[in-house]
Design an enzyme around this catalytic site. Structure first.
Site, PDB file in Angstrom:
ATOM      1  N   TRP A  96       0.123   2.002   6.215  1.00 36.44           N
ATOM      2  CA  TRP A  96      -0.238   2.942   5.148  1.00 36.44           C
ATOM      3  C   TRP A  96       0.661   2.746   3.937  1.00 36.44           C
ATOM      4  O   TRP A  96       0.205   2.865   2.794  1.00 36.44           O
ATOM      5  CB  TRP A  96      -0.117   4.376   5.675  1.00 36.44           C
ATOM      6  CG  TRP A  96      -0.437   5.435   4.643  1.00 36.44           C
ATOM      7  CD1 TRP A  96      -1.649   6.004   4.398  1.00 36.44           C
ATOM      8  CD2 TRP A  96       0.486   6.055   3.732  1.00 36.44           C
ATOM      9  NE1 TRP A  96      -1.554   6.935   3.390  1.00 36.44           N
ATOM     10  CE2 TRP A  96      -0.254   6.979   2.957  1.00 36.44           C
ATOM     11  CE3 TRP A  96       1.851   5.913   3.483  1.00 36.44           C
ATOM     12  CZ2 TRP A  96       0.333   7.774   1.967  1.00 36.44           C
ATOM     13  CZ3 TRP A  96       2.436   6.684   2.500  1.00 36.44           C
ATOM     14  CH2 TRP A  96       1.685   7.607   1.754  1.00 36.44           C
ATOM     15  N   HIS A  97       1.932   2.438   4.192  1.00 36.24           N
ATOM     16  CA  HIS A  97       2.879   2.325   3.088  1.00 36.24           C
ATOM     17  C   HIS A  97       2.660   1.092   2.230  1.00 36.24           C
ATOM     18  O   HIS A  97       3.053   1.090   1.054  1.00 36.24           O
ATOM     19  CB  HIS A  97       4.321   2.325   3.633  1.00 36.24           C
ATOM     20  CG  HIS A  97       4.840   3.689   3.926  1.00 36.24           C
ATOM     21  ND1 HIS A  97       4.656   4.317   5.142  1.00 36.24           N
ATOM     22  CD2 HIS A  97       5.527   4.565   3.159  1.00 36.24           C
ATOM     23  CE1 HIS A  97       5.221   5.509   5.113  1.00 36.24           C
ATOM     24  NE2 HIS A  97       5.745   5.690   3.928  1.00 36.24           N
ATOM     25  N   GLY A  98       2.091   0.049   2.756  1.00 32.12           N
ATOM     26  CA  GLY A  98       1.892  -1.131   1.930  1.00 32.12           C
ATOM     27  C   GLY A  98       1.145  -2.236   2.644  1.00 32.12           C
ATOM     28  O   GLY A  98       1.219  -2.367   3.871  1.00 32.12           O
ATOM     29  N   SER A 104       1.519   3.942  10.257  1.00 31.58           N
ATOM     30  CA  SER A 104       2.393   4.477   9.218  1.00 31.58           C
ATOM     31  C   SER A 104       2.928   3.363   8.323  1.00 31.58           C
ATOM     32  O   SER A 104       2.907   3.472   7.089  1.00 31.58           O
ATOM     33  CB  SER A 104       3.563   5.234   9.859  1.00 31.58           C
ATOM     34  OG  SER A 104       4.593   5.453   8.923  1.00 31.58           O
ATOM     35  N   PHE A 121       1.927   3.361  -3.561  1.00 32.51           N
ATOM     36  CA  PHE A 121       1.270   3.541  -2.268  1.00 32.51           C
ATOM     37  C   PHE A 121       0.005   4.375  -2.400  1.00 32.51           C
ATOM     38  O   PHE A 121      -0.702   4.521  -1.427  1.00 32.51           O
ATOM     39  CB  PHE A 121       2.227   4.219  -1.268  1.00 32.51           C
ATOM     40  CG  PHE A 121       3.518   3.458  -1.081  1.00 32.51           C
ATOM     41  CD1 PHE A 121       3.509   2.074  -1.002  1.00 32.51           C
ATOM     42  CD2 PHE A 121       4.712   4.119  -1.015  1.00 32.51           C
ATOM     43  CE1 PHE A 121       4.685   1.372  -0.834  1.00 32.51           C
ATOM     44  CE2 PHE A 121       5.908   3.427  -0.838  1.00 32.51           C
ATOM     45  CZ  PHE A 121       5.886   2.054  -0.752  1.00 32.51           C
TER      46      PHE A 121
END
Length: 451
Positions: free
Chosen positions: A306-308, A303, A451
């Site tokens: 995934w965000h950065g 997670s 994102f």
């Protein structure tokens, strides 16, 4: 990029739906005539074994995740490898690229992958109409910032015609109004203060740190949930229903509850396609607490990643994973004491909000070292500098909390549905006029566009 993902997953979906046989070298298969690649009916009826189905799914995974990895993570992996080799005494110069990140690539990649995965798992049948599948991939309201819509949710809606008489115009207009208010009036007005602090945190006191961090959490929530509200409302006006993405997360009583309310579509996607398959690798009797904790940490690390493409996002996800593991263990210890449940729920809400705010610097900082400095100031009340932000902004939190609480209790849910149409039109016009006076002078881009 959209066209490439669309074509690949459309074709993979058709190939995955072909009938299965135990062995393609069987007599039945050998007696089949040679099938032309362009003869769709014959091609789609050609038997395949499980290894071939896995190969088609692998094609979808490699293509989609490979594109995402290149555009979003190439420079991150390159710089990290160079830093690691330098640390080991093997300095090397690796070239990074000036890559422009396609808008919404993280969102539509997961959308198209859900199609291939659901067909492979037998949860969905493929669509033959290429334009229907293209509409699912490129449907504009949620395309660049969610919610992440699964094929099993959207594609069945294409089977029925849309009628204006069935559209909930009032509900969609009010939801769009709420989303716009969150974004333009709350998030964009808090953005300059947040940027002022996070750019130079070393200049400010711990009190400014608290105000900036809480403001950042409110900014991100109003920005992202505001976009989701407007996306759901826009789709609703066209006759389509998109999944809920936020469900009052700041009233969650623990972190598990929080992640079932915040960015719901992402975490349900990761749960169903990552966490559940990891859990099924062992029988229920062999699923130890350590095994469950490991899988939960993997889920939250993914997670964060995934965000950065930065280590402070990875730390943010990993720390949330650790908190979830601790919270689940604590819940199992106190579960027998049911009499303390009301007290735990009351105390759990502010404690959960505090935990989320405490880790927010890892999400909002420009790098890991800056995040750690802000973290020290927030947790240990350590003033890094002597300057103060506009502390009066804290008074804005009071009406925001009251509005959020009223919405949570459903105080605004019905009255606007009961009044006559002309009254609704007048009230809506007055609200829109008022909201333009409150909107920020300098609009900010949506946070999740990056994102």
């Amino acid at each position: 990029m959209l066209l490439l993902s669309t074509v690949i997953d459309y074709f993979v979906g058709l190939m995955l739906s072909r009938p299965q046989v135990a062995d393609l070298q069987s007599d039945i298969v050998e007696k089949r005539k040679t099938i032309s690649f362009f003869n769709w009916d014959a091609l789609l009826n050609k038997p395949q074994n499980q290894q071939q189905r896995q190969a088609w799914l692998l094609l979808s995974l490699v293509a989609n995740l490979g594109i995402l990895a290149f555009f979003k993570y190439y420079n991150f992996f390159t710089e990290s490898a160079a830093n690691l080799l330098t640390f080991l005494g093997l300095p090397i110069s690796l070239k990074t690229l000036n890559i422009i990140l396609p808008a919404g690539i993280s969102f539509y990649t997961f959308q198209t992958l859900s199609y291939s995965l659901d067909i492979y798992l037998g949860k969905l049948k493929p669509v033959r109409n290429f334009w229907d599948f293209s509409l699912f991939v490129t449907f504009f309201p949620q395309l660049v910032a969610g919610p992440i819509v699964r094929a099993s949710t959207f594609l069945p809606q294409l089977l029925t015609p849309k009628n204006l008489s069935e559209v909930d115009f009032r509900g969609c207009l009010i939801l769009f109004f709420v989303g716009y208010f969150k974004k333009a009036c709350v998030s964009d007005n808090l953005s300059p203060l947040v940027e002022q602090y996070f750019t130079n945190p070393e200049n400010y006191t711990f009190l400014s740190c608290w105000i900036a961090v809480i403001s950042f959490v409110i900014q991100v929530y109003c920005d992202f949930s505001g976009y989701s509200d407007m996306a759901i409302a826009s789709a609703g006006l066209l006759g389509y229903k998109l999944p809920l993405n936020f469900k009052f997360p700041f009233f969650a009583s623990n972190m598990t509850d929080f992640w079932q309310r915040w960015h719901i579509t992402l975490y349900s996607w990761l749960r169903d396609y990552v966490y559940v398959p990891l859990m099924r690798k062992r029988p229920k009797a062999e699923r130890t607490e350590l095994f469950k904790s490991r899988n939960l940490l993997i889920l939250m690390l993914l997670s964060g990643f995934w965000h950065g493409a930065a280590w402070h996002f990875v730390f943010w996800g990993g720390l949330h994973g650790i908190i979830l593991v601790i919270q689940k263990q604590w819940s199992s210890w106190v579960a027998p004491y049911k009499g303390s449940l009301p007290l735990r729920n009351i105390l759990g809400i502010p404690l959960t909000f505090y935990c989320f705010c405490a880790l927010a610097p890892f999400f909002g900082s420009k790098d890991l070292s800056t995040a750690i400095e802000i973290e020290k100031s927030f947790l240990f009340l350590n003033s890094l500098g002597s300057q103060n932000l506009n502390l009066q902004i804290a008074w804005l939190f009071v009406p925001l909390i009251m509005l959020h609480w009223a919405a949570y209790k459903g105080w605004f849910a019905d009255w606007w549905r009961k009044i006559p149409s002309w009254s609704f039109a007048v009230c809506f016009g007055v609200l829109v006029s008022a909201i333009f006076r409150l909107a920020a002078i300098n609009p900010q881009p949506f946070v999740y566009f990056q994102f």
